[in-house]
Design a protein around this motif. Structure first.
Motif, short mmCIF file in Angstrom:
data_model
loop_
_atom_site.label_atom_id
_atom_site.label_comp_id
_atom_site.label_asym_id
_atom_site.label_seq_id
_atom_site.Cartn_x
_atom_site.Cartn_y
_atom_site.Cartn_z
N PRO A 186 0.83 -1.21 0.00
CA PRO A 186 0.00 0.00 0.00
C PRO A 186 0.86 1.25 0.00
N GLN A 187 0.34 2.28 -0.66
CA GLN A 187 1.04 3.56 -0.73
C GLN A 187 0.85 4.32 0.58
N ASN A 188 1.74 5.26 0.85
CA ASN A 188 1.62 6.10 2.03
C ASN A 188 0.42 7.02 1.82
N MET A 189 -0.59 6.87 2.64
CA MET A 189 -1.83 7.63 2.46
C MET A 189 -1.72 9.06 3.01
#
Length: 157
Positions: free
Chosen positions: A141-144
């Protein structure tokens, strides 16, 4: 009856719309012609999908929503030693999603189970068994916290 006779007269004259012609035609209601098998895929398993390579894990679809994992294990165990059988359920409601997985001890037993249970009835529903496809690799997952402009949601870098 008079209405049908009038519709037939106008149909013979060629003035009837296509829907009325189809409604009043003498063709059987069961005149559906399925597509040829060659057009549906490889002739085995789900139409239009490639077969997964043989493995000990089977994907079972078409399960009754009330079929528990124990019943799935019991049904498939007559074809070999079942290591694991589980019905996939919704995380929130806990209800079955209508499919599951069965893992056998050997590939030979898995083949017997796939052939033996594919297209058979379980709890009143026709089920389909095929080799499970391996899970695709998932990207982390990408850094939100950061936006597309490089700043986080608080306006700081």
């Amino acid at each position: 009856m008079a209405l049908r006779a009038a519709a037939m007269r106008s149909m013979v004259a060629g003035a009837a719309p296509p829907g009325l012609r189809r409604l009043c035609s003498k063709a059987s209601a069961n005149s559906f012609m399925p597509p040829p098998i060659a057009a549906m895929g490889n002739g085995e398993g789900t139409p239009g999908r490639e077969q997964a390579p043989p493995s000990t894990n089977l994907f079972v679809s078409g399960l009754n929503k009330r079929t528990p994992s124990e019943k799935l294990r019991e049904a498939f165990s007559e074809f070999g030693r079942v290591v694991d059988a589980r019905v996939v359920t919704d995380r929130v409601s806990g209800y079955s999603k209508g499919f599951g997985f069965v893992r056998y001890a050997t590939i030979e037993e898995a083949e017997k189970g796939r052939v033996g249970m594919d297209g058979k009835f379980l709890d009143g529903w026709v089920i389909f068994a095929e080799y499970a496809r391996p899970r695709p690799e998932r990207t982390p997952p990408q850094n939100m916290m950061s936006n597309s402009n490089g700043y986080n949601s608080y306006g700081r870098e």
